[in-house]
Design a protein around this motif. Structure first.
Motif, mmCIF file in Angstrom:
data_model
loop_
_atom_site.group_PDB
_atom_site.id
_atom_site.type_symbol
_atom_site.label_atom_id
_atom_site.label_comp_id
_atom_site.label_asym_id
_atom_site.label_seq_id
_atom_site.Cartn_x
_atom_site.Cartn_y
_atom_site.Cartn_z
ATOM 1 N N UNK A 1 1.128 -1.157 0.033
ATOM 2 C CA UNK A 1 0.175 0.006 0.084
ATOM 3 C C UNK A 1 0.947 1.122 -0.043
ATOM 4 N N UNK A 2 1.089 1.864 -1.262
ATOM 5 C CA UNK A 2 2.103 2.962 -1.318
ATOM 6 C C UNK A 2 2.064 4.097 -0.384
ATOM 7 N N UNK A 3 1.066 4.434 -0.166
ATOM 8 C CA UNK A 3 0.969 5.514 0.909
ATOM 9 C C UNK A 3 1.446 5.251 2.225
ATOM 10 N N UNK A 4 1.393 3.909 2.913
ATOM 11 C CA UNK A 4 1.926 3.648 3.982
ATOM 12 C C UNK A 4 3.460 3.307 3.907
ATOM 13 N N UNK A 5 3.887 3.247 2.912
ATOM 14 C CA UNK A 5 5.480 2.830 2.698
ATOM 15 C C UNK A 5 6.307 3.940 3.436
ATOM 16 N N UNK A 6 7.074 3.644 4.567
ATOM 17 C CA UNK A 6 8.166 4.374 4.768
ATOM 18 C C UNK A 6 9.361 3.564 5.277
ATOM 19 N N UNK A 7 10.032 3.542 3.883
ATOM 20 C CA UNK A 7 11.229 2.880 3.994
ATOM 21 C C UNK A 7 12.493 3.578 4.570
ATOM 22 N N UNK B 1 8.589 -1.023 -9.394
ATOM 23 C CA UNK B 1 7.332 -1.897 -8.903
ATOM 24 C C UNK B 1 6.512 -0.727 -8.025
ATOM 25 N N UNK B 2 7.311 0.266 -7.495
ATOM 26 C CA UNK B 2 6.627 1.373 -6.653
ATOM 27 C C UNK B 2 5.827 2.101 -7.525
ATOM 28 N N UNK B 3 6.534 2.396 -8.757
ATOM 29 C CA UNK B 3 5.800 3.405 -9.722
ATOM 30 C C UNK B 3 4.518 2.714 -10.182
ATOM 31 N N UNK B 4 4.606 1.265 -10.470
ATOM 32 C CA UNK B 4 3.672 0.718 -11.004
ATOM 33 C C UNK B 4 2.394 0.672 -9.895
ATOM 34 N N UNK B 5 2.822 0.378 -8.851
ATOM 35 C CA UNK B 5 1.914 0.238 -7.683
ATOM 36 C C UNK B 5 1.260 1.477 -7.370
ATOM 37 N N UNK B 6 2.051 2.824 -7.376
ATOM 38 C CA UNK B 6 1.226 3.906 -7.398
ATOM 39 C C UNK B 6 0.120 4.326 -8.300
ATOM 40 N N UNK B 7 0.719 3.823 -9.535
ATOM 41 C CA UNK B 7 -0.248 4.017 -10.615
ATOM 42 C C UNK B 7 -1.490 3.408 -10.626
ATOM 43 N N UNK C 1 -2.636 4.704 -4.538
ATOM 44 C CA UNK C 1 -1.617 4.775 -3.585
ATOM 45 C C UNK C 1 -2.153 4.585 -2.314
ATOM 46 N N UNK C 2 -3.519 4.334 -2.068
ATOM 47 C CA UNK C 2 -4.038 3.720 -0.870
ATOM 48 C C UNK C 2 -4.667 2.471 -0.787
ATOM 49 N N UNK C 3 -4.581 1.988 -1.985
ATOM 50 C CA UNK C 3 -5.077 0.543 -2.329
ATOM 51 C C UNK C 3 -4.120 -0.408 -2.514
ATOM 52 N N UNK C 4 -4.304 -1.536 -1.872
ATOM 53 C CA UNK C 4 -3.009 -2.846 -2.086
ATOM 54 C C UNK C 4 -3.011 -3.317 -3.373
ATOM 55 N N UNK C 5 -1.866 -3.498 -3.893
ATOM 56 C CA UNK C 5 -1.519 -4.155 -4.874
ATOM 57 C C UNK C 5 -0.253 -5.148 -4.892
ATOM 58 N N UNK C 6 -0.290 -6.001 -5.925
ATOM 59 C CA UNK C 6 0.644 -7.013 -5.645
ATOM 60 C C UNK C 6 2.056 -6.395 -6.050
ATOM 61 N N UNK C 7 3.001 -6.486 -4.937
ATOM 62 C CA UNK C 7 4.484 -6.069 -5.268
ATOM 63 C C UNK C 7 5.220 -6.890 -5.867
ATOM 64 N N UNK C 8 5.398 -8.165 -5.260
ATOM 65 C CA UNK C 8 6.174 -9.272 -5.823
ATOM 66 C C UNK C 8 5.268 -10.340 -5.608
ATOM 67 N N UNK C 9 4.937 -11.089 -6.836
ATOM 68 C CA UNK C 9 4.076 -12.107 -6.746
ATOM 69 C C UNK C 9 4.750 -13.382 -6.652
ATOM 70 N N UNK D 1 6.615 -0.810 7.131
ATOM 71 C CA UNK D 1 5.154 -0.667 6.895
ATOM 72 C C UNK D 1 4.672 -0.309 5.641
ATOM 73 N N UNK D 2 3.443 -0.934 5.192
ATOM 74 C CA UNK D 2 2.934 -0.732 4.073
ATOM 75 C C UNK D 2 3.036 -1.918 3.065
ATOM 76 N N UNK D 3 3.752 -3.087 3.555
ATOM 77 C CA UNK D 3 3.960 -4.035 3.002
ATOM 78 C C UNK D 3 3.419 -5.225 3.977
ATOM 79 N N UNK D 4 2.688 -6.370 3.090
ATOM 80 C CA UNK D 4 2.259 -7.327 3.917
ATOM 81 C C UNK D 4 2.124 -8.513 2.924
ATOM 82 N N UNK D 5 1.966 -9.605 3.293
ATOM 83 C CA UNK D 5 1.864 -10.813 2.672
ATOM 84 C C UNK D 5 0.329 -11.434 2.551
#
Lengths: 419, 606
Positions: B79-85, B105-111, B114-122, B140-144
């Protein structure tokens, strides 16, 4: 017949009850805003709500002390108190701790105080003293200017701390001046300047200049076209146009980017809901989702899961809105309105200029905090970081408001001793 | 005294307080009681709708061996909005990607949002999942999200099983059940039985805080729905036979289709060369699919259903059946044959002349069949060549030649049985006679069939005149209860009695002294077959064979095509025979031709 000596009898209990109601309801909402399952006790002093309890208790002690001290003390020592607080402002600039961009905290042991908060009542005392001493006529701009200096000095120091929010509070003294005879035109011009300021940011300069010219022409058409009137209109027009360009230039060069952003968000020029608009957006969601009766105590999801930043301090009204709904929010608004009207009434019944002007100062400061704070949480005004009196979490602010209010209560209780 | 003049100002100040308070109350009224959007936003903030993916149905072979099962895999969601790397490099190392990939991958997820979950690494394999999950709290912002992947314990029958893949935008539009990132059957039975296999997705509603940390179930899970597992399938495929067929076809191009005549159940469906279905699972699919697609041997191409060949001499059986039904041919009809010198079609076999019907099958005499064809097409009772041809064509359609089957095979070719209009166009109206199109009589010319149609032809003969559409799934297991799928019986235009002489001829192909497959006869199983050698203008002839066994109450009907295999008797016949023996007997002593079939490589040098 009232006894002149029984201080408890002479105190205005209505105001005290309102004060207690606000402080306690505020405390409950702070508890809800930072509620932590692992620290469920509202008295747990490792949490904000436990600390607030200490602040409340000490505030009551402070209030008692203020009531015990002879009322003459405040009149006699007003300049001294003012001077002392100014000194503290200098001290904080030298030794202060910087917290989120503002150097406004003075650390004494493990707890911090914000001298700027106390500067409000000190300035109120000094201003009351100055305005009550002689036959000052605020229509006389020279005397108005002198009074303004008393306000301008602390504003300067507070601005140096980078605490624009608190500095802006001192604008509220304009209401005191107004009550004391400052020409209404000054207030009206001030307001017009504010409106023109926002219009400058909202619409393009050329269109605005066009509108102003059209307004001037319309005005010129209706009034008696004496050379003097025409000259005044032309001057006003030129002044306004110059102002527009100065504001436009100033906005883009003087204001910091985050301040520009906040103004832009409010004006609807920006819709960055994740950046500058985030607070206001989440605040509105919290309040809006409260509905009629609210979600119930500790049931606010926005509140509980920290969606609103600064929720226990500047955005405490969100918690009220979310958990207590329309009923609770209106109750808080009505409580403030009642307190403010009560303050006006008490100010008017004072027998000395000093007490009366001080009463108006208390009214103006609380009114400013109340209206700006609620307006910003409701998305009606840019986010200016000032607390909601008696509600927001914070020792300095609670102490300072308590002192501000109880000095007036003491003065009021003592009024019968004054001839 | 001076103050008196400003008395009205206290009223004005009171008025301002009242006005501002009323303004606030109106605003509160609007925000809290009129405008609904804030309630929705509050819910969106705090509620996470976590899809519960059901286990996709398992697939068994006809004897209960597992063909497809599920294996756990994990999608890393963001969930890009929550990412704080704090340390991007450390994170990249953990997930096993480069910094550039991370940015992409982040660019794609944001596109996407930015506040809905999408697959980062399948599809993180379960081996690395444990390690990643342990460290994930730092980011934060990542989950499986757990998913299931298909797994194939036997690496066989790839074409029939098919594969699953992420739904395409078009599929989502057509069917709102699917959401971005869902899996859907893309081919084979995965596609044909998608509705049975997929089950029903469930939904868990969870409450989360601003850092997306779970805070428990919403309303104690009152609105949660559980996922319902998909139904299991029992295929008609016989795993042992399928694997054996693939072994025999190793290093050869062609197909084997084996059918149980009494039911139309496909026992084995082999298209060679094939591929390991495990290659198209999970993350490796992206690399492997293009490789398979570009392979010049076309392993993804299902020859058994899609390749069309002239049937060659195997078609003579159909010719004989039509002649018998039409009454222009009987068991005793003899036609002379001049062998290699025969005109207009030479005979490739050396035999005495004239032959009767049964021997003509045994020895695959070409002139016999153009004569039969001529007698059908020139039959005066139809008045014209055209009418007679159309009648002949109808017989073929009743054998389901020139048409696809209506079953679960989804993608098939229909083959080709030309219409008279085709010849009208080619030769002009009335410009053609039986002899103009004589190549049809020996299964050449415009005639095209798929291996599946050829196998079905064998099943028709084995059944003496009827068939069931060949299909791949035998039963669906719904909640532990097995439901058998019953296809519709289809009857051809040839009466059962006319099949006997043809079957006798086919029996002699094995058993006869001059039978074209006599080398492969087995005393334990009375087998029937017919060889075919398909002329191939592009190279070596294709070797074709169709067969069934036993003669009475047949259990298996089969067609084998080995491209560039030469004579029908060289490759197709022994392979078909081995398949029959494997199915009927199981283990049997090694024969000389079994080794030869397995070891021959017809692909080398290409």
């Amino acid at each position: 017949m009232r006894s002149r000596n029984n201080i408890l009898q002479n105190l205005d209990w209505q105001l005290i009850l309102m004060y207690l109601a606000m402080v306690i309801f505020g405390w409950i909402n702070i508890y809800a805003a930072v509620y932590n399952v692992e620290h469920q006790s509202i008295l747990d002093i490792s949490q904000s709500y436990g600390k607030q309890m200490i602040w409340i208790t000490s505030s009551i002690v402070l209030a008692l002390i203020i009531i015990i001290i002879d009322a003459k003390f405040y009149t006699v020592f007003s300049y001294f108190i003012y001077g002392f607080m100014l000194l503290m402002l200098v001290v904080v600039l030298v030794f202060g701790k910087e917290v989120s961009g503002s150097k406004s905290w003075l650390e004494i042991g493990s707890f911090g105080l914000q001298p700027a908060e106390f500067m409000k009542f000190a300035t109120a005392l000094a201003l009351s003293k100055y305005l009550s001493v002689t036959n000052i006529d605020l229509k006389n701009l020279r005397e108005l200017a002198k009074a303004l200096v008393i306000i301008a000095i602390p504003v300067l120091f507070i601005e140096l701390q980078n605490d624009t929010g608190t500095a802006l509070v001192f604008v509220s003294f304009a209401l005191v001046f107004y009550r004391q005879g400052m020409p209404a035109t000054v207030l009206i011009i001030g307001l017009s300047v504010l409106v023109l300021f926002f219009l400058t940011l909202l619409i393009s300069n050329l269109i605005l200049v066009g509108i102003l010219t059209a307004a001037a022409l319309t005005l010129g058409f209706f009034i008696n076209r004496t050379p003097r009137n025409i000259a005044v209109i032309l001057m006003l027009l030129l002044g306004a146009v110059a102002f527009v360009f100065i504001v436009d230039y100033g906005f883009n060069t003087i204001l910091k980017p985050h301040q520009q952003m906040r103004v832009n968000v409010l004006l609807g020029n920006e819709t960055d809901l994740l950046g500058a608009g985030y607070n206001v957006h989440q605040s509105l969601i919290a309040i809006g989702s409260g509905g009629f009766a609210g979600k119930g105590f500790l049931q606010g999801t926005q509140t509980k899961y920290n969606f609103v930043p600064e929720q226990s301090t500047d955005f405490i009204f969100c918690t009220v809105g979310e958990e207590w709904g329309f009923i609770g929010s209106v109750a808080v608004v009505v409580l403030f309105a009642a307190m403010l009207i009560r303050l006006l009434k008490l100010a008017e019944r004072q027998r000395t200029h000093f007490s009366k002007i001080y009463g108006y100062c208390v009214f103006s400061i609380i009114f400013f905090h109340f209206s700006i704070n609620i307006a910003m949480t409701l998305g009606l005004f840019p986010v200016i970081g000032i607390p909601l009196p008696f509600f927001s979490y914070g020792g300095s602010s609670l102490w300072a408001f308590t002192i501000l209010l109880f000095i007036f209560l003491k003065l009021d209780a003592d009024r019968l001793n004054v001839l | 005294m001076k103050y008196k003049s400003y008395e009205n100002r206290k009223i004005i100040l009171k008025g301002i307080v009242v006005l501002i308070s009323i303004a606030f109350i109106i605003r509160l009224f609007y925000v809290q009681l009129i405008d609904e959007k804030y309630v929705l936003s509050a819910n969106n903030n705090v509620l996470r709708y976590v899809t519960q993916y059901p286990a996709r149905g398992l697939v068994y072979d006809r004897k209960g061996d597992l063909l497809i099962y599920n294996e756990a895999a994990y999608d890393l969601m963001v969930i890009p909005r929550l990412v704080r790397l704090v340390d991007t490099l450390e994170f990249c190392e953990l997930v096993g990607i480069s910094k550039e990939e991370y940015i992409l991958k982040m660019v794609r997820a944001r596109k996407y949002s930015s506040h809905k979950a999408s697959v980062f690494e399948p599809q993180i394999p379960k081996e690395s999942y444990g390690y990643i999950e342990e460290k994930l709290y730092k980011y934060p912002g990542f989950y499986v999200q757990s998913r299931t992947l298909r797994s194939y314990p036997h690496a066989t029958a790839a074409h029939s099983l098919g594969y699953i893949g992420e739904v395409s935008p078009g599929e989502i539009e057509r069917n709102p059940y699917y959401r971005m990132g869902d899996y859907i059957g893309k081919s084979g039975i995965e596609k044909a039985y998608e509705l049975e296999l997929r089950g029903q997705k469930g939904m868990k509603i969870k409450m989360v805080d601003v850092f997306n940390r779970e805070k428990g179930a919403y309303m104690e899970g009152r609105f949660d729905t559980t996922a319902i597992s998909g139904n299991n399938l029992v295929m008609t495929i016989d795993l042992v036979l399928q694997e054996y067929g693939e072994l025999l076809m190793k290093n050869k191009r062609g197909s084997i289709v084996a059918i149980e005549p009494a039911t139309g159940e496909i026992l084995a469906l082999i298209s060679s060369p094939s591929y390991d279905p495990n290659l198209l699972v999970g993350r490796i699919r992206k690399q492997n699919y293009p490789l398979l697609e570009e392979d010049t041997l076309k392993p993804l191409f299902n020859r058994a259903l899609l390749a069309m060949y002239p049937p060659g001499s195997t078609f003579k059986l159909a010719g004989a059946l039509i002649g018998l039904q039409e009454g222009v041919l009987n068991v005793n009809t003899r036609y002379s044959c001049a062998g290699v010198g025969a005109l207009p079609i030479k005979c490739s076999h050396n035999h005495y002349s004239p032959l009767a019907l049964i021997e003509s099958i045994e020895e695959s005499c070409n002139p016999y069949y153009w004569n039969v064809f001529k007698s059908v097409i020139d039959n005066p009772k139809y008045g014209s060549t055209r009418n007679a041809f159309e009648k002949w064509r109808k017989y073929l359609l009743s054998f389901n030649l020139g048409e696809t089957f209506k079953s679960d095979l989804l993608i098939e070719r229909s083959g080709n049985v030309p219409e008279s209009a085709y010849y009208d166009k080619y030769f002009g109206k009335n410009g053609w006679r039986s002899m103009t199109i004589r190549s049809l009589s020996i299964g050449q010319g415009e005639l095209l069939v798929t291996p599946l149609q050829l196998a079905n032809m064998a099943a028709i003969i084995a059944n003496r005149g009827f068939y069931y559409d060949p299909h791949l799934v035998k039963a669906i297991i719904r909640g532990g209860k097995k439901e058998n799928l019953l296809p519709e019986k289809k009857i051809t235009m040839v009466e059962p009695r006319h099949f006997e002489p043809v079957i006798e001829g086919m029996r002699r192909v094995y058993a006869g002294a001059r039978g074209t497959a006599r080398w492969y006869a087995d005393e334990n199983i009375p087998m029937c077959g017919k060889t075919g050698t398909v002329q191939n203008p592009h190279g070596e002839n294709h070797s074709v064979f169709m067969a069934f066994a036993p003669v009475n109450d047949p259990k298996i009907a089969i067609a084998v095509i080995v491209e560039n295999g030469g004579y029908g008797s060289t490759f197709a016949a022994p392979i078909a025979t081995l398949m029959i023996k494997k199915y009927m007997i199981g283990e049997y002593p090694l024969t000389w031709y079994e080794t030869k079939m397995i070891e021959t490589n017809l692909l080398s040098g290409k």
